[in-house]
Scaffold this active site. Structure first.
Site, PDB file in Angstrom:
ATOM      1  CG  ASP A 121      -2.043   1.015   1.092  1.00  0.00           C
ATOM      2  OD1 ASP A 121      -2.566   1.189  -0.028  1.00  0.00           O
ATOM      3  OD2 ASP A 121      -2.384   1.645   2.103  1.00  0.00           O
ATOM      4  CG  HIS A 128      -3.881  10.852   2.706  1.00  0.00           C
ATOM      5  ND1 HIS A 128      -4.872  10.728   3.652  1.00  0.00           N
ATOM      6  CD2 HIS A 128      -2.957   9.894   3.001  1.00  0.00           C
ATOM      7  CE1 HIS A 128      -4.568   9.741   4.483  1.00  0.00           C
ATOM      8  NE2 HIS A 128      -3.415   9.216   4.105  1.00  0.00           N
ATOM      9  CD  GLU A 194      -5.507   4.972   4.946  1.00  0.00           C
ATOM     10  OE1 GLU A 194      -4.884   4.212   4.176  1.00  0.00           O
ATOM     11  OE2 GLU A 194      -4.943   5.689   5.800  1.00  0.00           O
ATOM     12  CD  GLU A 196      -5.354   3.112   0.099  1.00  0.00           C
ATOM     13  OE1 GLU A 196      -4.580   2.497  -0.686  1.00  0.00           O
ATOM     14  OE2 GLU A 196      -5.117   3.258   1.311  1.00  0.00           O
ATOM     15  CG  ASP A 228      -5.305   0.678   4.057  1.00  0.00           C
ATOM     16  OD1 ASP A 228      -5.350  -0.335   4.778  1.00  0.00           O
ATOM     17  OD2 ASP A 228      -4.374   1.505   4.082  1.00  0.00           O
ATOM     18  NE  ARG A 232      -6.891   6.852   9.895  1.00  0.00           N
ATOM     19  CZ  ARG A 232      -6.287   6.573   8.744  1.00  0.00           C
ATOM     20  NH1 ARG A 232      -5.038   6.121   8.725  1.00  0.00           N
ATOM     21  NH2 ARG A 232      -6.922   6.745   7.613  1.00  0.00           N
ATOM     22  CD  GLN A 235      -2.093   4.740  10.639  1.00  0.00           C
ATOM     23  OE1 GLN A 235      -3.329   4.768  10.626  1.00  0.00           O
ATOM     24  NE2 GLN A 235      -1.370   5.252   9.667  1.00  0.00           N
ATOM     25  CE  LYS A 248      -2.731   2.364   7.379  1.00  0.00           C
ATOM     26  NZ  LYS A 248      -3.571   3.223   6.545  1.00  0.00           N
ATOM     27  CB  THR A 252      -7.201  -4.622   2.700  1.00  0.00           C
ATOM     28  OG1 THR A 252      -6.150  -4.383   3.630  1.00  0.00           O
ATOM     29  CG2 THR A 252      -7.170  -3.583   1.586  1.00  0.00           C
ATOM     30  CD  GLU A 356      -6.922  12.986   4.509  1.00  0.00           C
ATOM     31  OE1 GLU A 356      -6.532  13.819   3.697  1.00  0.00           O
ATOM     32  OE2 GLU A 356      -7.197  11.809   4.193  1.00  0.00           O
TER      33      GLU A 356
END
Ligand code: MN
Length: 408
Positions: A121, A128, A194, A196, A228, A232, A235, A248, A252, A356
């Protein structure tokens, strides 16, 4: 009045014969027999049976329970199979053979259509990466010094790539907020998405040899929407100094449909201008074919649109990512999957993660199902997208959806 054929699609159907994404399906009467399918409108064509019925030289390749043999067959086979499929769903003389092999989408079960080999990834959106840098390192430069020199990525966990529709169990793990005296363990309280795009490798490469930018289309078969999922809190505590790990790797999600690159020729666009010349193996400034893709993504939570990230804004292209991940001689395998990185555009409503969109939970979203900072149990997240196709058409990408279920 004659019965309407499933091949008589409404004008402008984003899954018309200009698209033809691949998937793998089973039917209720034969739940153990996985078959390769091609989506046309709201139906799936049994590709192996069609090839058999029409005497195609690719009948054996298409009569397999997975896309991998076709992926491994290489670019000439990809082109020839696509040409044949296009003819089968458009030439009126084929209708008597093809129509009985069409299954309504609502009557089939879709499966992960390929065996994922390695999963990588990336982190290719400048918007971002800048937002994340500002959130996690407010006192430093938002972009790390390497960011515009190379496509940053990490190796993920291929065994936990799941098909759209698979429930996502809230992960548990360690977290420690800066003010906490010690880490605690428990279900993630900052579960995120996420948005993607995933790129699927068909043709392998030799160990010790890099894959140049110009060979991208010889190796990459197609693309797919990808979520993904990211914890947080896990992480943030674990990622220094080796990058994402358990925050993560729990899941997925990918679409059940793979869109061949050949369906996206009209969607090629130049990536944003670079600030300075790149090293030669990444320099695409004189490439004849633009490296970006104009994909318009929509992110929905419980049916409500929360973001519309534009893939055309990505700083690094998939071809650059492929060149970079093999420049050290690492080989490719059929079924390798690499994610683009979160797609975020310059505008607030174009951000591809809740991190975000809510600025790490400080600015909750007001949804009709209540305020959201991060995902709650029961939330369902759906990514959809379309791209410009030939002659003003739209190419629909298969959706990817997943619902959060409570931690065990
Ligand atoms: Mn990611």
């Amino acid at each position: 009045m004659p019965e309407q054929s499933p091949l008589d699609l409404a004008e402008g159907d984003p899954f018309g014969p200009h698209n033809l994404p691949y998937g793998v399906f089973t039917t209720a009467d034969e739940p153990g027999r996985r078959r390769l399918g091609v989506r046309i409108g709201d139906h799936v064509l049994d590709a192996g049976a069609a090839a058999h019925a029409l005497g195609s030289p690719y009948a054996a390749l298409l009569a397999r329970p997975s896309l991998n043999p076709l992926l491994a067959a290489g670019r000439t086979a990809w082109r020839d199979v696509r040409r044949a499929l296009t003819a089968w769903v458009t030439v009126p003389a084929h209708r008597p053979d093809i129509e009985p092999l069409l299954h309504p989408l609502g009557e089939v079960t879709l499966h992960l259509p390929y065996e994922v080999a390695d999963y990588v990834d990336f982190y290719a959106s400048e918007h971002h990466a800048t937002n994340v840098g500002r959130i996690f390192r407010p006192d430093g430069e938002p972009l790390t010094p390497n960011w515009k020199h190379l496509p940053i990525g990490y190796h993920g966990r291929s065994g936990t790539v799941v098909v759209s529709g698979t429930d996502i169990t809230r992960p548990a793990g360690q977290r420690k907020a800066p003010a906490d005296p010690a880490p605690v363990f428990g279900p993630s309280v900052k579960l995120d998405i996420e948005a993607e795009v995933g790129f699927l490798v068909g043709t392998p490469s030799e160990l010790g040899r890099s894959v140049p930018l110009a060979s991208f289309r010889d190796h990459v078969f197609g693309l797919t929407l990808l979520n993904d999922w990211s914890a947080r809190d896990v992480q943030a505590w674990e990622y220094v100094p080796l990058g994402p790990f358990l925050g993560k790797s729990f899941a997925t999600s990918v679409s059940a449909w793979v869109t061949p690159l050949e369906a996206l020729d009209a969607a090629r666009v130049a990536p944003p201008a670079r600030d300075f010349p790149l090293l030669p193996y990444l320099d695409d400034s004189s490439d004849e074919e633009p490296g970006g893709f104009d994909l318009r993504i929509t992110v929905r939570i419980n049916g409500e649109t929360v973001s519309e990230p534009p893939f055309s804004s990505m700083y690094w292209t998939a071809a650059q990512q492929l060149a970079h991940m093999t420049v050290n001689g690492a080989s490719l395998r059929t079924g390798d999957l690499f994610g683009s990185g979160t797609v975020s555009g310059p505008e607030v409503h174009q951000r591809g993660s809740l991190l975000e969109l809510t600025w790490n939970g400080q600015e909750p979203l007001e949804l009709s199902t209540g305020k959201r900072t991060f995902l709650e149990d029961g939330d369902e997240v759906t990514l959809t997208a379309w791209a410009p196709g030939p002659d003003g058409t739209k190419v629909g990408l298969g959706e990817v959806t997943g619902r959060i279920v409570p931690a065990h």
